[in-house]
Design a protein around this motif. Structure first.
Motif, PDB file in Angstrom:
ATOM      1  N   MET A   1       0.803  -0.752  -0.104  1.00 51.70           N
ATOM      2  CA  MET A   1      -0.008  -0.085   0.523  1.00 51.70           C
ATOM      3  C   MET A   1       0.829   1.255   0.129  1.00 51.70           C
ATOM      4  SD  MET A   1      -2.880   1.155   2.524  1.00 51.70           S
ATOM      5  CE  MET A   1      -3.696   2.313   2.604  1.00 51.70           C
ATOM      6  N   GLU A   2       0.436   2.227  -1.258  1.00 48.17           N
ATOM      7  CA  GLU A   2       0.949   3.508  -0.503  1.00 48.17           C
ATOM      8  C   GLU A   2       1.365   4.404   0.475  1.00 48.17           C
ATOM      9  OE1 GLU A   2       1.097   6.887  -4.325  1.00 48.17           O
ATOM     10  OE2 GLU A   2       1.496   5.148  -4.915  1.00 48.17           O
ATOM     11  N   LYS A   3       2.280   4.726   0.598  1.00 46.54           N
ATOM     12  CA  LYS A   3       1.847   5.557   2.276  1.00 46.54           C
ATOM     13  C   LYS A   3       1.262   6.586   1.489  1.00 46.54           C
ATOM     14  CE  LYS A   3       5.137   8.142   5.861  1.00 46.54           C
ATOM     15  NZ  LYS A   3       5.890   8.220   6.206  1.00 46.54           N
ATOM     16  N   ARG A   4       0.294   7.558   2.791  1.00 46.59           N
ATOM     17  CA  ARG A   4      -0.076   8.592   2.617  1.00 46.59           C
ATOM     18  C   ARG A   4       0.350  10.094   3.317  1.00 46.59           C
ATOM     19  NH1 ARG A   4      -6.192   8.652   1.181  1.00 46.59           N
ATOM     20  NH2 ARG A   4      -6.954  11.083   1.576  1.00 46.59           N
ATOM     21  N   TYR A   5       0.043  10.906   2.295  1.00 49.23           N
ATOM     22  CA  TYR A   5       0.288  11.707   3.621  1.00 49.23           C
ATOM     23  C   TYR A   5      -0.665  12.765   3.644  1.00 49.23           C
ATOM     24  CZ  TYR A   5       5.101  10.256   2.221  1.00 49.23           C
ATOM     25  OH  TYR A   5       6.485   9.365   2.332  1.00 49.23           O
ATOM     26  N   HIS A   6      -0.948  13.834   4.742  1.00 47.89           N
ATOM     27  CA  HIS A   6      -1.584  14.402   4.717  1.00 47.89           C
ATOM     28  C   HIS A   6      -1.254  16.180   4.835  1.00 47.89           C
ATOM     29  CE1 HIS A   6      -3.946  11.026   6.253  1.00 47.89           C
ATOM     30  NE2 HIS A   6      -3.140  10.794   7.016  1.00 47.89           N
ATOM     31  N   CYS A   7      -0.553  16.374   4.272  1.00 49.08           N
ATOM     32  CA  CYS A   7       0.335  17.703   4.587  1.00 49.08           C
ATOM     33  C   CYS A   7       1.456  17.660   3.670  1.00 49.08           C
ATOM     34  CB  CYS A   7       0.882  18.267   5.478  1.00 49.08           C
ATOM     35  SG  CYS A   7       1.866  19.640   5.627  1.00 49.08           S
ATOM     36  N   PRO A   8       1.896  18.586   2.229  1.00 51.33           N
ATOM     37  CA  PRO A   8       2.828  18.558   1.553  1.00 51.33           C
ATOM     38  C   PRO A   8       4.222  18.910   2.236  1.00 51.33           C
ATOM     39  CG  PRO A   8       0.733  20.171   0.915  1.00 51.33           C
ATOM     40  CD  PRO A   8       0.852  19.672   2.396  1.00 51.33           C
ATOM     41  N   VAL A   9       3.862  19.328   3.181  1.00 46.66           N
ATOM     42  CA  VAL A   9       5.368  19.170   4.360  1.00 46.66           C
ATOM     43  C   VAL A   9       6.224  17.658   5.004  1.00 46.66           C
ATOM     44  CG1 VAL A   9       6.548  19.738   6.071  1.00 46.66           C
ATOM     45  CG2 VAL A   9       5.180  21.497   4.968  1.00 46.66           C
ATOM     46  N   GLU A  10       4.988  17.224   5.586  1.00 49.04           N
ATOM     47  CA  GLU A  10       5.236  15.837   5.783  1.00 49.04           C
ATOM     48  C   GLU A  10       5.299  14.931   4.225  1.00 49.04           C
ATOM     49  OE1 GLU A  10       2.419  12.499   7.465  1.00 49.04           O
ATOM     50  OE2 GLU A  10       0.914  14.228   6.861  1.00 49.04           O
ATOM     51  N   LEU A  11       5.323  15.189   3.408  1.00 47.56           N
ATOM     52  CA  LEU A  11       6.554  14.024   2.224  1.00 47.56           C
ATOM     53  C   LEU A  11       7.643  14.787   1.900  1.00 47.56           C
ATOM     54  CD1 LEU A  11       6.041  12.677  -0.101  1.00 47.56           C
ATOM     55  CD2 LEU A  11       4.957  14.433  -1.715  1.00 47.56           C
ATOM     56  N   ALA A  12       7.882  16.054   2.099  1.00 48.73           N
ATOM     57  CA  ALA A  12       9.073  17.015   1.809  1.00 48.73           C
ATOM     58  C   ALA A  12      10.298  16.177   2.984  1.00 48.73           C
ATOM     59  CB  ALA A  12       8.975  18.458   1.900  1.00 48.73           C
ATOM     60  N   VAL A  13       9.258  16.901   4.221  1.00 47.51           N
ATOM     61  CA  VAL A  13      10.345  15.979   5.558  1.00 47.51           C
ATOM     62  C   VAL A  13      10.479  14.538   5.463  1.00 47.51           C
ATOM     63  CG1 VAL A  13      10.460  16.207   8.108  1.00 47.51           C
ATOM     64  CG2 VAL A  13      10.054  17.645   6.413  1.00 47.51           C
ATOM     65  N   ASP A  14       9.921  13.918   4.404  1.00 44.54           N
ATOM     66  CA  ASP A  14      10.146  12.302   4.300  1.00 44.54           C
ATOM     67  C   ASP A  14      11.586  12.158   3.289  1.00 44.54           C
ATOM     68  OD1 ASP A  14       9.867   9.604   5.603  1.00 44.54           O
ATOM     69  OD2 ASP A  14       7.851   9.503   3.311  1.00 44.54           O
ATOM     70  N   VAL A  15      10.976  12.480   2.399  1.00 46.50           N
ATOM     71  CA  VAL A  15      11.764  12.715   1.454  1.00 46.50           C
ATOM     72  C   VAL A  15      13.796  13.720   1.921  1.00 46.50           C
ATOM     73  CG1 VAL A  15      12.374  13.417  -0.887  1.00 46.50           C
ATOM     74  CG2 VAL A  15      10.431  12.724  -0.601  1.00 46.50           C
ATOM     75  N   ILE A  16      13.571  14.651   2.183  1.00 49.04           N
ATOM     76  CA  ILE A  16      14.944  14.724   2.515  1.00 49.04           C
ATOM     77  C   ILE A  16      15.334  15.117   3.851  1.00 49.04           C
ATOM     78  CG2 ILE A  16      14.588  15.789   0.063  1.00 49.04           C
ATOM     79  CD1 ILE A  16      14.008  18.859   2.291  1.00 49.04           C
ATOM     80  N   GLY A  17      13.821  15.069   4.678  1.00 50.55           N
ATOM     81  CA  GLY A  17      14.338  14.609   6.307  1.00 50.55           C
ATOM     82  C   GLY A  17      15.784  14.567   6.773  1.00 50.55           C
ATOM     83  N   GLY A  18      15.825  14.572   7.866  1.00 49.72           N
ATOM     84  CA  GLY A  18      17.340  13.695   8.681  1.00 49.72           C
ATOM     85  C   GLY A  18      18.237  14.650   9.026  1.00 49.72           C
TER      86      GLY A  18
END
Length: 110
Positions: A1-18
């Motif tokens: 199942m594809e991950k679902r995000y509730h906010c675009p910032v959540e997606l951005a932080v998931d990709v470039i976070g850390g």
């Protein structure tokens, strides 16, 4: 199942976070770098962590790795078009960090 995000910032932080991913991307924003160059620019990251983060960024389509197939190894990393699309975000983080350092008197090596 594809991950679902509730906010675009959540997606951005998931990709470039850390801690290290944005730093690697910021260095590659400046241009192509060999592994050793990245390692010298990031003296506090362990070799294992740097390799791991570079592989993740490559898997996410933000960084490309080019192995010249020579001995000794000559491997270069660069931003993909998707990675380069982060340039304004990375610049904004850089500018904010520099301004924050100036306001608080925090030393930042350049």
């Amino acid at each position: 199942m594809e991950k679902r995000y509730h906010c675009p910032v959540e997606l951005a932080v998931d990709v470039i976070g850390g801690r290290w991913r944005p730093v690697i991307l910021a260095h590659l924003k400046e241009g192509v770098h060999r592994y050793g160059e990245l390692r010298r620019r990031m003296p506090h990251v362990s070799e294992k962590m740097l390799v791991q983060r570079l592989r993740e960024l490559e898997a996410d389509g933000l960084v490309s790795r080019h192995d010249h197939g020579t001995v000794p190894p000559h491997v270069e990393y660069r931003l993909t078009d998707e990675g380069a699309s982060l340039a304004p975000v990375l610049q904004a983080l850089y500018d904010w960090g520099a301004a924050r350092a100036a306001r608080t008197g925090t030393p930042v090596a350049t």
